[in-house]
Design a protein around this motif. Structure first.
Motif, mmCIF file in Angstrom:
data_model
loop_
_atom_site.group_PDB
_atom_site.id
_atom_site.type_symbol
_atom_site.label_atom_id
_atom_site.label_comp_id
_atom_site.label_asym_id
_atom_site.label_seq_id
_atom_site.Cartn_x
_atom_site.Cartn_y
_atom_site.Cartn_z
ATOM 1 N N GLU A 66 0.834 -1.196 0.000
ATOM 2 C CA GLU A 66 0.000 0.000 0.000
ATOM 3 C C GLU A 66 0.876 1.255 0.000
ATOM 4 O O GLU A 66 1.982 1.264 0.554
ATOM 5 C CB GLU A 66 -0.926 0.003 1.205
ATOM 6 C CG GLU A 66 -0.176 -0.017 2.522
ATOM 7 C CD GLU A 66 -1.107 -0.055 3.716
ATOM 8 O OE1 GLU A 66 -0.624 0.191 4.834
ATOM 9 O OE2 GLU A 66 -2.298 -0.340 3.543
ATOM 10 N N ARG A 67 0.370 2.318 -0.619
ATOM 11 C CA ARG A 67 1.097 3.587 -0.680
ATOM 12 C C ARG A 67 0.192 4.726 -0.227
ATOM 13 O O ARG A 67 -0.979 4.793 -0.590
ATOM 14 C CB ARG A 67 1.581 3.860 -2.105
ATOM 15 C CG ARG A 67 2.646 2.920 -2.590
ATOM 16 C CD ARG A 67 2.902 3.110 -4.075
ATOM 17 N NE ARG A 67 3.231 4.486 -4.407
ATOM 18 C CZ ARG A 67 3.315 4.949 -5.654
ATOM 19 N NH1 ARG A 67 3.084 4.142 -6.677
ATOM 20 N NH2 ARG A 67 3.625 6.209 -5.888
ATOM 21 N N ARG A 68 0.763 5.623 0.524
ATOM 22 C CA ARG A 68 0.042 6.807 0.988
ATOM 23 C C ARG A 68 0.283 7.937 -0.013
ATOM 24 O O ARG A 68 1.414 8.388 -0.196
ATOM 25 C CB ARG A 68 0.536 7.205 2.373
ATOM 26 C CG ARG A 68 -0.234 8.340 3.029
ATOM 27 C CD ARG A 68 0.459 8.749 4.310
ATOM 28 N NE ARG A 68 -0.296 9.744 5.050
ATOM 29 C CZ ARG A 68 0.216 10.455 6.057
ATOM 30 N NH1 ARG A 68 1.479 10.268 6.418
ATOM 31 N NH2 ARG A 68 -0.534 11.334 6.699
ATOM 32 N N GLU A 71 -1.327 13.383 2.579
ATOM 33 C CA GLU A 71 -1.310 13.504 4.042
ATOM 34 C C GLU A 71 -2.486 14.381 4.453
ATOM 35 O O GLU A 71 -2.348 15.580 4.651
ATOM 36 C CB GLU A 71 0.020 14.082 4.520
ATOM 37 C CG GLU A 71 1.221 13.218 4.166
ATOM 38 C CD GLU A 71 2.530 13.811 4.641
ATOM 39 O OE1 GLU A 71 2.492 14.831 5.368
ATOM 40 O OE2 GLU A 71 3.596 13.255 4.292
ATOM 41 N N SER A 381 -4.921 -3.321 2.686
ATOM 42 C CA SER A 381 -4.563 -2.317 3.686
ATOM 43 C C SER A 381 -4.151 -2.994 4.985
ATOM 44 O O SER A 381 -4.495 -4.152 5.252
ATOM 45 C CB SER A 381 -5.739 -1.368 3.949
ATOM 46 O OG SER A 381 -6.811 -2.076 4.557
ATOM 47 N N ALA A 383 -4.063 -1.171 8.611
ATOM 48 C CA ALA A 383 -4.156 0.083 9.347
ATOM 49 C C ALA A 383 -4.513 -0.162 10.811
ATOM 50 O O ALA A 383 -4.994 -1.228 11.186
ATOM 51 C CB ALA A 383 -5.211 0.981 8.709
ATOM 52 N N SER A 387 -9.978 1.744 7.151
ATOM 53 C CA SER A 387 -9.723 1.933 5.721
ATOM 54 C C SER A 387 -11.043 1.630 5.016
ATOM 55 O O SER A 387 -11.668 0.623 5.303
ATOM 56 C CB SER A 387 -8.642 0.979 5.224
ATOM 57 O OG SER A 387 -7.452 1.106 5.990
ATOM 58 N N ASP A 405 -8.379 6.528 4.067
ATOM 59 C CA ASP A 405 -7.824 5.841 5.230
ATOM 60 C C ASP A 405 -7.732 6.799 6.409
ATOM 61 O O ASP A 405 -7.223 7.905 6.271
ATOM 62 C CB ASP A 405 -6.430 5.296 4.889
ATOM 63 C CG ASP A 405 -6.073 4.089 5.737
ATOM 64 O OD1 ASP A 405 -5.929 4.268 6.966
ATOM 65 O OD2 ASP A 405 -5.949 2.985 5.179
ATOM 66 N N ARG A 407 -6.245 5.903 9.415
ATOM 67 C CA ARG A 407 -5.305 5.385 10.412
ATOM 68 C C ARG A 407 -4.752 6.539 11.232
ATOM 69 O O ARG A 407 -4.534 7.639 10.733
ATOM 70 C CB ARG A 407 -4.206 4.572 9.751
ATOM 71 C CG ARG A 407 -3.317 5.306 8.794
ATOM 72 C CD ARG A 407 -2.429 4.338 8.049
ATOM 73 N NE ARG A 407 -3.198 3.509 7.145
ATOM 74 C CZ ARG A 407 -2.693 2.449 6.496
ATOM 75 N NH1 ARG A 407 -1.435 2.103 6.668
ATOM 76 N NH2 ARG A 407 -3.442 1.742 5.681
ATOM 77 N N ALA A 410 -1.118 8.059 10.206
ATOM 78 C CA ALA A 410 -0.841 8.447 8.820
ATOM 79 C C ALA A 410 -2.104 8.389 7.974
ATOM 80 O O ALA A 410 -2.226 7.583 7.054
ATOM 81 C CB ALA A 410 0.242 7.540 8.227
ATOM 82 N N GLY A 412 -4.957 9.551 5.122
ATOM 83 C CA GLY A 412 -4.826 10.107 3.786
ATOM 84 C C GLY A 412 -5.496 9.263 2.737
ATOM 85 O O GLY A 412 -6.282 8.350 3.032
ATOM 86 N N TYR A 414 -5.027 6.443 0.026
ATOM 87 C CA TYR A 414 -4.096 5.325 -0.154
ATOM 88 C C TYR A 414 -4.340 4.628 -1.488
ATOM 89 O O TYR A 414 -5.414 4.749 -2.091
ATOM 90 C CB TYR A 414 -4.234 4.335 1.001
ATOM 91 C CG TYR A 414 -3.405 4.713 2.205
ATOM 92 C CD1 TYR A 414 -2.268 3.987 2.554
ATOM 93 C CD2 TYR A 414 -3.743 5.798 2.994
ATOM 94 C CE1 TYR A 414 -1.501 4.328 3.652
ATOM 95 C CE2 TYR A 414 -2.988 6.157 4.103
ATOM 96 C CZ TYR A 414 -1.863 5.416 4.423
ATOM 97 O OH TYR A 414 -1.106 5.759 5.515
#
Length: 518
Positions: A66-68, A71, A381, A383, A387, A405, A407, A410, A412, A414
């Motif tokens: 997974e990538r964020r 922010e 995910s 978290a 999510s 998401d 979480r 962090a 944002g 995703y």
């Protein structure tokens, strides 16, 4: 004479270096001979076992990490449009004071910074934006709650694929009785359709523009009576056909469907698509040409009060007739699922509460043969809080999933990606220029002619989407032609779906994607 199945886009590469966070599968022949267990292996395991070609980087890999992407707190819901390798995303946050846009021009490898779209002169709450594309232009349609002024539908437009955006333009006359929390938008070229709830009249309306939003047909057409608290609805169009799904709470909570075959002028009688005596919620619809897939959360097998399973139904004649329902899950922990289709590929995503942390996590499952068989579901995910609201799409050869998401450390927007058709995650290698594989027709429904040049002393192999070897053909000479009639090595017919042809040479590998439509 040999026989074969096919799909589009040839690629030729040397064996790539595998990324550290990926999984690979062994060559199926070694697994069949009992030399290696046929399962996914980590890179470290593959290196430990590798005996020169034991592991095939071109067989399907699992989902990447997974990538964020942003922010931001309280990112809630995204919608995405694609063109080639470009992804265009509109999304909202629970603060709802603006709409956000973010895009990638290289199939998700890199993303531009997000852009905020808002009217700073008034207090406006943006609700459920959807993004559409028409040539080089983009449109984001959304519902807006205006403090002290009522509710309406609005849109933003961009003529430069999202670099700059127009001011927000009102679609409906300003009134307090248009309830637009869950409005939905979709387009076919310059024809734009939007569905919304008229709360005073307890009805769903569909409004349309035939000129990319310049003018609209008043308040639209009353499609159905709606006795319901607000729930998401979805409108999708292809050609002159427009499809609408929603949830009605009159009696048993049900997933309803209606269609128009004349660009929204008239509509069919609504039907209960789920036919679930225990209720159905969170309806969604995906359309490509005459192929229509509806998904919903159903409760007929669930012992729980608020979560159920993800169901789908398919139509191949633009909603005239429907196949049997399919249930894609069995743990009864689904909430808010969606579905995406492209050719024979069906991707379903949902938020799931099965896990030990008690949070909603994002899951995905896909089929490459119109739902006849399904690849094992995957958790995307991980978290420490919710999510939710995932949505899938596809570029040329990658499946993409985005979600909001919350979480704690962090939050944002995703993102996760899978390349099930090629299994290549690192393409920074040179391409041989004297190797050639072509097939015609592609897609095909009976047999296809495969032509090869520059391949000698090597088997040509055909794999299905799971990486299973289906057929091996011994080449004779550097050039040749053979016919594949969609059978395996035992002459048994294979199922419809996506396949790829692969050959190894002294320069590397060459592969060709093909699609069999039975």
């Amino acid at each position: 004479m040999y026989k074969i199945t096919i799909l589009i886009t040839a690629f030729m590469v040397f064996a790539p270096a595998l990324a550290q966070n990926t999984y690979v599968y062994p060559n199926k022949k070694l697994a069949d001979e009992g030399l290696l267990e046929y399962r996914r292996y980590t890179l470290e395991e593959a290196r430990a076992y590798d005996r020169g070609g034991s592991f095939d980087p071109y067989l399907p890999l699992d989902w990447g990490a997974e990538r964020r992407l942003t922010e931001q707190d309280n990112v809630y819901r995204a919608r995405v449009e694609t063109a080639g390798d470009s992804l265009f995303v509109a999304y909202q946050t629970l603060s709802a004071r603006g709409t956000y846009f973010i895009n990638s021009l290289n199939a998700g490898e890199n993303w531009e910074p997000f852009i905020t779209l808002e009217d700073t002169t008034r207090v406006l709450f943006h609700l459920w934006p959807e993004i559409m594309k028409n040539g080089s232009e983009l449109m984001i349609g959304l519902g807006v709650q205006e403090q002290g002024e009522g509710n309406s539908l609005y849109y933003y437009r961009s003529t430069d694929t999202g670099t700059t955006w127009s001011d927000m333009t009102r679609i409906l006359p300003n009134t307090s009785w248009d309830y637009n929390y869950f409005a939905s938008f979709n387009n076919v070229n310059n024809k734009v359709f939007a569905s919304y709830r008229n709360s005073v009249r307890d009805s769903i309306y569909v409004i349309k523009s035939m000129n990319w939003g310049d003018t609209w047909n008043g308040r639209g057409v009353n499609v159905a009576y709606l006795n319901s608290t607000p729930q998401p609805m979805a409108v999708r169009a292809s050609g002159n056909d427009v499809h609408l799904v929603w949830v009605n709470e009159e009696g048993t909570v049900s997933c309803r469907y209606s269609r128009s075959t004349n660009s929204g002028q008239t509509w069919s009688e609504e039907i209960d698509i789920a036919q679930d005596s225990l209720g159905a919620q969170r309806a969604f619809v995906a359309v490509q040409d005459t192929h229509v897939v509806i998904s919903w959360n159903g409760f007929k097998y669930s012992p729980y009060g608020f979560t159920g399973d993800l169901f789908i139904k398919q139509s191949f004649d633009s909603g005239e007739t429907w196949g049997e329902e399919q249930v894609l899950t069995d743990l009864h922990k689904v909430w808010m699922g969606t579905v995406y289709i492209k050719d024979s590929l069906i991707v379903a995503t949902w938020q799931d509460t099965r896990f030990e942390n008690g949070n909603n996590e994002v899951m995905a499952i896909f089929s490459s043969d119109y739902g006849q068989t399904w690849i094992e579901e995957e958790r995307l995910s991980n978290a420490n809080y919710d999510s939710h609201a995932p949505i899938a799409c596809m570029t040329d050869n990658k499946i993409h999933v985005l979600w909001g998401d919350m979480r704690l450390s962090a939050p944002g927007l995703y993102y996760c990606v899978n390349d099930p058709l090629t299994g290549i995650e690192n393409k920074e290698t040179s391409t041989p220029t004297n190797i050639y594989i072509e097939s015609y027709p592609n897609p095909f429904n009976a047999n296809t002619i495969i032509t090869y040049i520059g391949i000698e002393g090597s088997d040509i192999q055909i794999y299905n989407i799971t990486g299973q070897l289906i057929k091996s053909i011994k080449t004779t000479g550097k050039e040749g032609v053979f016919i594949w009639d969609a059978t395996d090595d035992t002459e048994q017919p294979v199922s419809s779906g996506l396949y790829f042809i692969r050959a190894k040479t002294s320069q590397g590998y060459t592969s060709k994607k093909i699609l069999y439509l039975r």
